[in-house]
Structure formats: C-alpha cells, structure tokens
Design an enzyme around this catalytic site. Structure first.
Site, mmCIF file in Angstrom:
data_model
loop_
_atom_site.group_PDB
_atom_site.id
_atom_site.type_symbol
_atom_site.label_atom_id
_atom_site.label_comp_id
_atom_site.label_asym_id
_atom_site.label_seq_id
_atom_site.Cartn_x
_atom_site.Cartn_y
_atom_site.Cartn_z
ATOM 1 N N HIS A 77 -95.847 71.676 15.434
ATOM 2 C CA HIS A 77 -96.105 70.931 16.730
ATOM 3 C C HIS A 77 -96.490 72.073 17.835
ATOM 4 O O HIS A 77 -97.601 71.929 18.326
ATOM 5 C CB HIS A 77 -95.122 70.017 17.283
ATOM 6 N N HIS A 241 -100.448 61.632 13.658
ATOM 7 C CA HIS A 241 -99.392 62.679 13.529
ATOM 8 C C HIS A 241 -99.474 63.764 12.320
ATOM 9 O O HIS A 241 -99.304 64.976 12.390
ATOM 10 C CB HIS A 241 -98.220 62.057 13.740
ATOM 11 N N HIS A 268 -96.073 69.388 4.016
ATOM 12 C CA HIS A 268 -96.281 70.771 4.786
ATOM 13 C C HIS A 268 -96.499 71.645 3.594
ATOM 14 O O HIS A 268 -97.170 72.753 3.799
ATOM 15 C CB HIS A 268 -94.785 70.873 5.394
#
Length: 283
Positions: A77, A241, A268
């Site tokens: 983030h 997101h 990820h």
C-alpha cells in the site's frame, strides 16, 4: 527527464495487519537515482532493504521484502502510494518489521504525500518511457495476470467470490498522467479502497499467526449476510483494492512500464511473478 522525491518528511504510526505490533514510519527525501528503499532503524547498523523484485522474500497475504536478517512486510500500500503520486526516490525508515495498515487503504499515505508535495530532481540521462513489447501471461489454475502491449497504461482486474455481497466484480482504470509522471487520479479512484477479509476465514488466519492487527477499523469484513462494517467507499471497493495491491507490487520493477495490466483472481505471488518476467524481458 526528471525524477522526484518528497519535499519534506512524512511520519505516521500504526498497527501492522499481521504482526499486531505498532510501528512508526518516517519517509524522507532521497538522492536522485537512489530509488525507493526501507531502512530498519530498530536493528543494528540500520540495514537497508531495497524496494525491488529481487528483495521479495514472501508473498503470503502481503508482500514482504528482505535482505540478510532484516525484513519488512505489507509494503504494497505504501509503495503504491509513492509510485502513484510520482515519488521516484524515497528513504522509508521503519522501527519494526511491518508497515502500518492505517485504515486498510492507501488514503493516509497519499494525503500525506500531497500535503508535503514533491521536489524535482534532474537526471543526466534522458531515457524514453518503458513499454511492454510482447504479451506476458502467467497462469495458475483459473487465475492469471498479464501485461499486454498498449498505447496507454491501463489496469483491469476481476475477482469472484461466493459471498453475494462481493460476487463477481471487474474494474478497469486508466490513470491520467501529470507532468511529474504521477497518476493524477490515483488518490481519488484507487487509494481509498480498503483491504477486505471473509468472516469464515478469520479464525483460521488468526490461528495461523496472521492478521493479529486486523479489526473492523482497518479492514472490510464480509459474511454471508453482507458487510459487517458498511458503508463501502465504492460499490466495487474490493476489486479496486486489488488494483491498489497490483500497483504496489509492480512498483518493485522501478518505473511501471506502459502496458495494459490484466488480472483475474490473482495474488501477490502472481503479481510478483509478473514483475520478475517484466524485468527479465528487458535483458
């Protein structure tokens, strides 16, 4: 050709999603060409961990970077905020092993960067913008991530969950570029989207030593009857997101190349595989 760093120090404190430990982050201006990198100021000799694909050490529910015995987790983030706001060079000092989750989004980071502003840095060598020349596809079962040659940068993401409140969502976002190579609308369209979790998975994750710092204040939680902590900031906040995560993971390439980045139910791990393939394609 110019690079940019932040014009003044940024400081934030908060709890880590997985560790549950409070840490302080100080983001400082960095020299031209130094890139974005972490410094573990709580460890002897303050080891430096570069925000590069080669430093990725783990991708379970977050992206972790490491060098030697030093590591820092849940970097995506913050890194997405830096690249999205046009910050090429930044020294990120942290006194623990995990970046604070803040409210579960990148909103605090982008607002902090906007508040201090950027400082231009001259670069001697004028390099043309990087672009994907040949399609790159990575599959894992029915999930995939790809980088496709395109005239402009675009991110398209899809997710699919059995819970009715989430269901099948797609979002496509074409960032508008400003002169300092920042994504002009990143802070509005992507950064506010919060991380999310599924109610039936929480107990298992906690027993596995994960999400110790998760709460209804820093993550959206969805159950069979809907969201436990509405309202959502966007009707499709979960998939936005995922774009935030993808931008953060791709930032480990350095400058994200021009391409159409396409992903479906990715992770990820797949994001990082794509980042590595992009680097390999430049050789």
């Amino acid at each position: 050709m110019q690079q940019h760093t932040i014009a003044a120090e940024i400081s934030q404190t908060g709890v880590g999603l997985h560790s549950g430990v409070n840490t302080q982050v100080r983001i400082l201006p960095a020299e031209v060409g130094s890139g974005r990198y972490f410094v573990r100021v709580d460890l002897p000799d303050s080891p430096i961990i570069p925000a590069q694909v080669a430093a990725v050490s783990q991708t379970v529910l977050s992206t972790q970077l490491g060098k030697g015995v030093a590591s820092v987790r849940t970097v995506e983030h913050l890194l997405a905020s830096l690249v999205g706001m046009g910050v090429d060079n930044a020294r990120i000092e942290i006194d623990g092993s995990e970046v604070p989750l803040m409210d579960g989004s990148a909103k605090v980071w982008t607002e902090s960067i906007a508040q201090v502003g950027l400082r231009s840095q001259s670069v001697a060598e004028d390099k043309p913008p990087l672009a994907i020349q040949d399609p790159i596809w990575i599959y894992e079962g029915d999930t995939f991530v790809a980088a496709i040659p395109a005239p402009e940068t675009r991110f398209s993401y899809g997710i699919d969950f059995e819970l009715p409140a989430i269901g099948n969502q797609w979002h496509s976002w074409s960032p508008r570029f400003e002169k300092e190579n920042s994504y002009a609308d990143f802070a509005i369209e992507i950064a506010p989207a919060r991380t999310f979790g599924l109610l039936h998975q929480i107990e298992h994750l906690q027993k596995s030593g994960l999400i110790k710092g998760g709460s209804l204040e820093n993550a959206l939680v969805c159950g069979p009857d809907g969201w436990l902590n509405p309202p959502l900031r966007f009707a499709n906040e979960p998939v936005r997101h995922k774009i935030l995560d993808l931008v953060g993971d791709l930032s480990l390439v350095g400058n994200i190349p021009r391409a159409h980045f396409l992903a479906y139910k990715a992770s990820h791990n797949l994001h990082i595989q794509l980042a590595q393939r992009i680097l390999d394609s430049r050789l």
